[in-house]
Each structure stands twice: as structure tokens, then as C-alpha cells.
Design an enzyme around this catalytic site. Structure first.
Site, PDB file in Angstrom:
ATOM      1  CB  CYS A  47      25.374  97.926   6.913  1.00 27.61           C
ATOM      2  SG  CYS A  47      25.212  96.103   7.173  1.00 27.61           S
ATOM      3  CB  CYS A  50      28.993  97.072   8.495  1.00 25.43           C
ATOM      4  SG  CYS A  50      29.113  96.810   6.787  1.00 25.43           S
ATOM      5  CG  HIS A 103      28.019  95.890   3.140  1.00 23.87           C
ATOM      6  ND1 HIS A 103      26.884  95.865   3.980  1.00 23.87           N
ATOM      7  CD2 HIS A 103      27.273  96.367   2.071  1.00 23.87           C
ATOM      8  CE1 HIS A 103      25.868  96.430   3.576  1.00 23.87           C
ATOM      9  NE2 HIS A 103      25.912  96.688   2.108  1.00 23.87           N
ATOM     10  CG  ASN A 144      15.310  84.924   3.381  1.00 29.90           C
ATOM     11  OD1 ASN A 144      14.649  83.927   2.992  1.00 29.90           O
ATOM     12  ND2 ASN A 144      14.704  85.501   4.352  1.00 29.90           N
ATOM     13  CG  HIS A 155      26.517  92.557   6.031  1.00 28.85           C
ATOM     14  ND1 HIS A 155      27.722  93.536   6.257  1.00 28.85           N
ATOM     15  CD2 HIS A 155      27.043  91.673   6.440  1.00 28.85           C
ATOM     16  CE1 HIS A 155      28.647  93.005   6.632  1.00 28.85           C
ATOM     17  NE2 HIS A 155      28.410  91.697   6.783  1.00 28.85           N
ATOM     18  CG  HIS A 157      21.440  88.342   6.816  1.00 26.31           C
ATOM     19  ND1 HIS A 157      21.571  89.542   5.660  1.00 26.31           N
ATOM     20  CD2 HIS A 157      20.343  88.166   7.336  1.00 26.31           C
ATOM     21  CE1 HIS A 157      20.219  89.591   5.559  1.00 26.31           C
ATOM     22  NE2 HIS A 157      19.310  88.916   6.301  1.00 26.31           N
ATOM     23  CD  GLN A 159      16.157  86.234   8.928  1.00 26.40           C
ATOM     24  OE1 GLN A 159      15.474  86.362   9.846  1.00 26.40           O
ATOM     25  NE2 GLN A 159      15.872  86.654   7.893  1.00 26.40           N
TER      26      GLN A 159
HETATM   27  N1  UDP Z   1      17.633  92.936  11.749  1.00 23.12           N
HETATM   28  C1  UDP Z   1      18.124  92.669  12.963  1.00 23.12           C
HETATM   29  N2  UDP Z   1      18.873  94.093  13.584  1.00 23.12           N
HETATM   30  C2  UDP Z   1      18.708  95.241  12.736  1.00 23.12           C
HETATM   31  C3  UDP Z   1      17.987  95.029  11.276  1.00 23.12           C
HETATM   32  C4  UDP Z   1      17.297  94.037  10.951  1.00 23.12           C
HETATM   33  O1  UDP Z   1      18.312  91.927  13.571  1.00 23.12           O
HETATM   34  O2  UDP Z   1      19.402  96.389  13.264  1.00 23.12           O
HETATM   35  C5  UDP Z   1      16.888  91.770  11.234  1.00 23.12           C
HETATM   36  C6  UDP Z   1      15.449  91.959  10.640  1.00 23.12           C
HETATM   37  O3  UDP Z   1      14.193  91.687  11.657  1.00 23.12           O
HETATM   38  C7  UDP Z   1      15.455  90.784   9.769  1.00 23.12           C
HETATM   39  C8  UDP Z   1      16.820  90.449   9.345  1.00 23.12           C
HETATM   40  O4  UDP Z   1      17.520  91.235  10.175  1.00 23.12           O
HETATM   41  O5  UDP Z   1      14.723  89.808  10.257  1.00 23.12           O
HETATM   42  C9  UDP Z   1      17.148  90.732   7.854  1.00 23.12           C
HETATM   43  O6  UDP Z   1      16.580  89.546   7.306  1.00 23.12           O
HETATM   44  P1  UDP Z   1      16.331  89.412   5.754  1.00 23.12           P
HETATM   45  O7  UDP Z   1      16.696  90.479   5.185  1.00 23.12           O
HETATM   46  O8  UDP Z   1      17.005  88.276   5.151  1.00 23.12           O
HETATM   47  O9  UDP Z   1      14.754  89.119   5.702  1.00 23.12           O
HETATM   48  P2  UDP Z   1      13.630  89.367   6.563  1.00 23.12           P
HETATM   49  O10 UDP Z   1      13.582  88.465   7.546  1.00 23.12           O
HETATM   50  O11 UDP Z   1      13.651  90.844   6.725  1.00 23.12           O
HETATM   51  O12 UDP Z   1      12.419  89.008   5.661  1.00 23.12           O
HETATM   52 ZN    ZN Z   2      27.381  95.540   5.930  1.00 21.97          ZN
END
Ligand code: UDP
Ligand code: ZN
Ligand code: ZN
Length: 349
Positions: A47, A50, A103, A144, A155, A157, A159
Site C-alpha cells: 500500500c 501506509c 490501513h 471516494n 487505505h 484517503h 483527494q
Molecule cells: N495514487 C498515488 N500514488 C500511488 C498510487 C496511487 O498518488 O502510489 C493515486 C492515484 O492516482 C489515484 C489515488 O491515488 O488518483 C487513489 O484514488 P481513488 O482510489 O480514490 O480513486 P481514483 O482516483 O483512482 O479514481
Molecule cells: Zn495502507
């Protein structure tokens, strides 16, 4: 010749595309990025959020990370193009707000009040930072949750997207609120909050600074809107006490949604603030939660009419659903140690 040919500005090589494309029919910018396709889909056994991961380190309760697969970036290539098919530089910023080192926390209602306040302080910091970039027009802070929504990482989070344009839906809200303000000299959002508190039947939670209600005009079966009672445009205007009330209202709302069907509720939410540039006295910051379930094992889909005309059918009675959420709120109130009342509290109007 096709109009979509830009002199001196060739299209970037295929497979490395990042730009904004304008839909002249809806007035909407589409954020195009081939980078996004590279993000790992639900990785097993590792992850990135984490503690101790490459970018996180140790010794934090909540932290902001740059999004590794950002659709908007301050380093985006400058592009331009006119005619009917316009494009623009995907200038901006995308970040991830890691809300806890744990996590397996399922939602924000499982975090303590003080901890959620820390998360909201990060929202304040992000807002202040993006305000100071003269090219950023709008900031969306969103979250989300759930496989049904399509999250790629579980995990906990949130955005944010800091955008160089004013997106369509908040722009529509602003246009209507401006008209209302000109006509009646009052904030439309304040009037909505006042009316919801008067009617009481759709109010799910209230405390000394915030109220959460299922709006009269809800689109989603258990949609919830959380408003500060005070007329503010930005989260940075809130005092520490108000921030605590906001965290409390958020915990109550998410707690109620998760208790409603005795299972975790998939949802998305977004904090609507005024654009970061200009004066917007007729706008009122608030948070909108769009839960996806209409029953324990039934999703409300955005399908034919919702996707095509953007009109929603509401397949039950909003006032009844608000009542269900109020009961769910009561059931989690002792566990969460909430500060306010499930429903419209006495004296709040
Ligand atoms: N992400 C990141 N670093 C990583 C892996 C993922 O910044 O090592 C970002 C990825 O681009 C994504 C977000 O973390 O935008 C995870 O967001 P989420 O699962 O809420 O939804 P997504 O944006 O993928 O639709
Ligand atoms: Zn994690
Ligand atoms: Zn207002």
C-alpha cells in the site's frame, strides 16, 4: 481540412497525452491524461499510503501527498488551440490526503473527533496553498469510498483537484445563486438552510455550528448536505471551534450512512467552496455526499435519464429516507460521542 490542426503546436506523441479539451456544447472541460491509465488497480500486498511506504515515512496522523498519476500538473506542457475544438494546458494540481496511518479504518466516522479535525485542517491548508497560485481558479476536495465507486486503493484517503477553470456544476450553482441574490438580496443557500431547519423533517443532524440534511431536492436516495450555519465561502474562514463542529457533523452523517443498512455505505463526497479567485458573496461553502445504495444490496445507478439529460428520478419519499437516517444517527450517537442532536436541535434556527 479539419479545423483541429494547431499551427506550431503539434499534438504530443500518442501515449503521453495531457491536456484539457473543451466541449463547446456543454461548456465543460474534460481533463485528458494518459498518465491516469498507469495507476495500479487495487494492488495486493503493498500500500503506497501506509506508514513507511516510499512517500509517507513515519510519525504522522494525516498527510498530503502529490498524486503520482496526476491529471493536472503545474508541469503540464503548455498547449493551446482554437476553433471549435479547443484545448488548453492541463495546469493545476492533484493531491491525495491520507487520513490515517491505519490501513483498515473503513471510514472517517471510525476516527476520533480530534483526528477528523486534523484532516479538516489539511483541507484548510490545501485551500490556502491553492489560493496563492494565481492560475488556480477552482478547488474540489473530494472523497471516494467503496468498490462500487471504483476506488483503486482502500487505505483511507481523500483527494483534491486544483483546476485552472470553473467547473460546470458549481458554475451553474453560482449562476443561480447570483440571480437569487440580485432578486432577493439574500444568500440562496442561507435561505435553504433556514427553511430546512424550519421544516425539520429532512434534517438528520445538527450541532452548534453545522447542520446535515437530506435536501428537499435530493437526487440520490440518501443524499446528505452539510452546511455551516454561518455564511462563509471558504473552509479557511472557519474558527477552530467551527472546524470541530464540522468534523462532528461529518462523523454523524457518515456514521448514520454506515449504520443505515448495517454495512459500509459506498459514496462520493465533495466540498463546494467558492472559486479561489474573485468575490463570491452569494456563495456558501458546503459539503455534498452522494451515497450509492438505495437498499442494503441495491445500487442506485446513474443510468439512462441521469447520464443523458442529467435529470434524476427519486424513487422513494425524501422525508421518509431522512427519517431512516435520523434513526440510524440515533443508533450511532453513543458510540461516536456526538456533540449535537440527530434532527433539528432545539434552539438552532
Ligand atoms: N495514487 C498515488 N500514488 C500511488 C498510487 C496511487 O498518488 O502510489 C493515486 C492515484 O492516482 C489515484 C489515488 O491515488 O488518483 C487513489 O484514488 P481513488 O482510489 O480514490 O480513486 P481514483 O482516483 O483512482 O479514481
Ligand atoms: Zn495502507
Ligand atoms: Zn449563505
Amino acid at each position: 481540412m479539419l479545423p483541429y490542426i494547431f499551427k506550431g503546436d503539434p499534438l504530443p506523441p500518442a501515449g503521453n497525452l495531457r491536456e484539457l479539451r473543451y466541449n463547446p456544447l456543454t461548456g465543460q472541460w474534460i481533463m485528458v491524461s494518459s498518465e491516469r491509465a498507469k495507476r495500479r488497480w487495487r494492488p495486493q500486498g503493498y500500500c503506497p499510503f501506509c506508514p513507511g511506504a516510499e512517500e509517507t515515512g513515519y510519525g504522522w496522523d494525516a498527510l498530503v501527498l502529490p498524486n503520482r498519476f496526476a491529471v493536472l500538473s503545474r508541469e503540464a506542457e503548455p498547449v493551446m488551440g482554437g476553433d471549435i475544438l479547443r484545448r488548453a494546458q492541463a495546469y493545476g494540481d492533484c493531491g491525495v490526503i491520507v487520513e490515517t496511518p491505519e490501513h483498515n479504518v473503513k471510514d472517517l466516522d471510525e476516527l476520533s473527533l480530534d483526528h477528523v479535525v486534523k484532516v479538516l485542517k489539511l483541507w484548510q491548508q490545501v485551500t490556502a496553498k491553492e489560493m496563492s497560485d494565481r492560475r488556480i481558479v477552482y478547488l474540489a476536495i473530494f472523497r471516494n469510498k467503496g468498490e462500487e465507486v471504483g476506488v483503486s486503493l482502500t487505505h483511507p484517503h481523500g483527494q483534491y483537484y486544483a483546476m485552472p477553470f470553473f467547473p460546470l456544476r458549481p458554475r451553474l450553482m453560482a449562476d443561480n445563486a447570483r440571480k437569487y441574490y440580485r432578486r432577493f438580496g439574500r444568500c440562496a443557500f442561507c435561505d435553504i438552510v433556514r427553511k430546512e431547519l424550519e421544516d425539520k423533517e429532512r434534517v438528520v443532524y445538527s450541532n452548534g455550528g453545522f447542520v446535515a440534511f437530506l435536501p428537499y431536492y435530493a437526487s440520490w436516495p440518501f443524499e446528505l448536505h452539510i452546511y455551516p450555519l454561518r455564511h462563509v465561502q471558504y473552509i479557511t474562514e472557519l474558527s477552530d471551534e467551527e472546524l470541530k463542529y464540522m468534523a462532528d457533523a461529518l462523523r454523524a452523517s457518515l456514521g448514520a450512512l454506515n449504520a443505515l443498512f448495517s454495512r459500509q455505505m459506498p459514496y462520493t463526497f465533495n466540498l463546494f467552496q467558492a472559486p479561489l479567485k474573485g468575490r463570491w458573496p452569494f456563495l456558501h461553502m458546503h459539503l455534498e455526499i452522494y451515497p450509492l445504495l438505495r437498499d442494503r444490496d441495491k445500487l442506485k445507478y446513474a443510468a439512462g435519464i441521469e447520464m443523458s439529460t442529467w435529470d434524476f428520478t427519486y424513487d422513494s419519499v425524501p422525508e421518509e429516507n431522512a427519517g431512516l437516517l435520523r434513526s440510524a444517527c440515533e443508533s450511532v450517537k453513543p458510540r461516536l460521542g456526538l456533540l449535537g442532536t440527530c434532527g433539528a436541535g432545539p434552539g438552532i434556527i
